[in-house]
Design an enzyme around this catalytic site. Sequence first.
Site, short mmCIF file in Angstrom:
data_model
loop_
_atom_site.label_atom_id
_atom_site.label_comp_id
_atom_site.label_asym_id
_atom_site.label_seq_id
_atom_site.Cartn_x
_atom_site.Cartn_y
_atom_site.Cartn_z
N ASP A 92 0.86 -1.17 0.00
CA ASP A 92 0.00 0.00 0.00
C ASP A 92 0.91 1.23 0.00
OD1 ASP A 92 -1.88 1.95 0.39
OD2 ASP A 92 -2.64 1.17 2.28
N SER A 93 0.48 2.27 -0.70
CA SER A 93 1.35 3.43 -0.91
C SER A 93 1.55 4.30 0.32
CB SER A 93 0.76 4.31 -2.02
OG SER A 93 -0.42 4.93 -1.57
N GLY A 94 0.74 4.10 1.34
CA GLY A 94 0.79 4.97 2.51
C GLY A 94 -0.29 6.03 2.50
N GLY A 95 -1.10 6.09 1.44
CA GLY A 95 -2.16 7.08 1.36
C GLY A 95 -3.15 6.98 2.50
N PHE A 96 -3.51 5.75 2.88
CA PHE A 96 -4.46 5.58 3.99
C PHE A 96 -3.84 6.02 5.30
CE2 PHE A 96 -6.33 3.19 7.50
CZ PHE A 96 -7.66 3.53 7.35
N ASP A 146 -2.52 8.19 -3.24
CA ASP A 146 -3.86 8.80 -3.35
C ASP A 146 -4.23 9.44 -2.03
OD1 ASP A 146 -4.08 6.42 -1.90
OD2 ASP A 146 -6.17 6.15 -2.46
N GLY A 221 -11.08 3.99 -0.46
CA GLY A 221 -12.00 4.92 0.16
C GLY A 221 -13.33 4.34 0.55
N ASP A 271 -7.70 -7.11 1.34
CA ASP A 271 -6.83 -7.12 2.51
C ASP A 271 -7.56 -6.45 3.64
OD1 ASP A 271 -5.32 -4.31 3.45
OD2 ASP A 271 -6.25 -4.23 1.47
#
Length: 376
Positions: A92-96, A146, A221, A271
């Site tokens: 995961d890109s870290g956006g969350f 994102d 989201g 996930d």
Amino acid sequence: MKFELQYNDTKSDARAGRITTDHGVIETPIFMPVGTQGTVKGVHLTELKNDIRAQIILGNTYHLYLRPGTAVLEQAGGLHRFNGWDGPILTDSGGFQVFSLSENRKLHAEGADFRSHIDGSKHFFTPEKVMDLQRSIGADIIMAFDECCPGDADYDYARRSLSLTEHWLDRCLARFRETEPKYGYSQSLFPIVQGCVYKDLRVRAAEHVASKGADGNAIGGLAVGEPTEKMYEMIEVVNEILPKDKPRYLMGVGTPINLLEAIERGVDMFDCIMPTRNGRNGQLFTRFGTINMRNKKWENDFSPIDPDAHSYVDTLYSKAYLHHLIKVKELLGLQIASIHNLAFYLWLVREARARIIAGDFSAWKSAMVRQLDNRL
């Protein structure tokens, strides 16, 4: 990465497929255990492979960037060599995580300023930096940077948030295309569909993402505060647009029932931290419903944890013993519960796949949802 769509359910949008990566094959639908900081909490690799039967695990760019840092990961030869997992990995890109730091971050067109949750130090993520970080981590599937819009955001905020995500996606794609993998195997970039609970924004986002021709696509989201039925509605809207010949990944979702409802709507990958987090708090998932192992009713129940035996722990230990371990906060209890829950989640998606192939998914899913909704 290659995706082969193998079977379609005749009564729903459920499907079974196969993803081939340089680190192995993934049969879909699939659930990915979350290994946020380079490890699935409390679970050995042998258990992940042999008992839980995981096919792919997830890591997180934000956490791995802070600790141990990409310099260490590069010296090790990437996350696979660092943690010993030789199967596929998704990051995961870290956006969350940046979203969850709402009081300690600032978003603008260039990127996201934020403070570390560990020591308060200042950091700055741009789409380009996030791509570079994920090249260094070395996951097989990496995610675009994102903004994860809150589920209760008003329309104007959601619209501006989506514009930012789309701007960042274009920069992620450009950076991804001008760089190369670092460890001799290929990586695939998945864009993320945002748009909150607003149909026109989700349509716009899905069309934008679909136009990029990526190896796979993600839906983000959701399960962030919106009503469950609205989540299912948005999945349907998005999956009408996302290409059918590419895998669809629903991020951060969710309960066993959520998984089955999303599979019915055409989702391939999932996930969620729920199996391990809830397990550490004494909640077990079974096909007959959920069990709160803290309840006194299990104190003298010497029957197996789960007679279905999804993992070796299910018949090796009794409910009474697990109740005792969790009550006294013994670490073994948290480990047993985590292994059981992950094994159950992986069994659930394997069974869904088998039912899709057999042609009776819809009837099985309806009966299973009724069972899963019970509290034992």
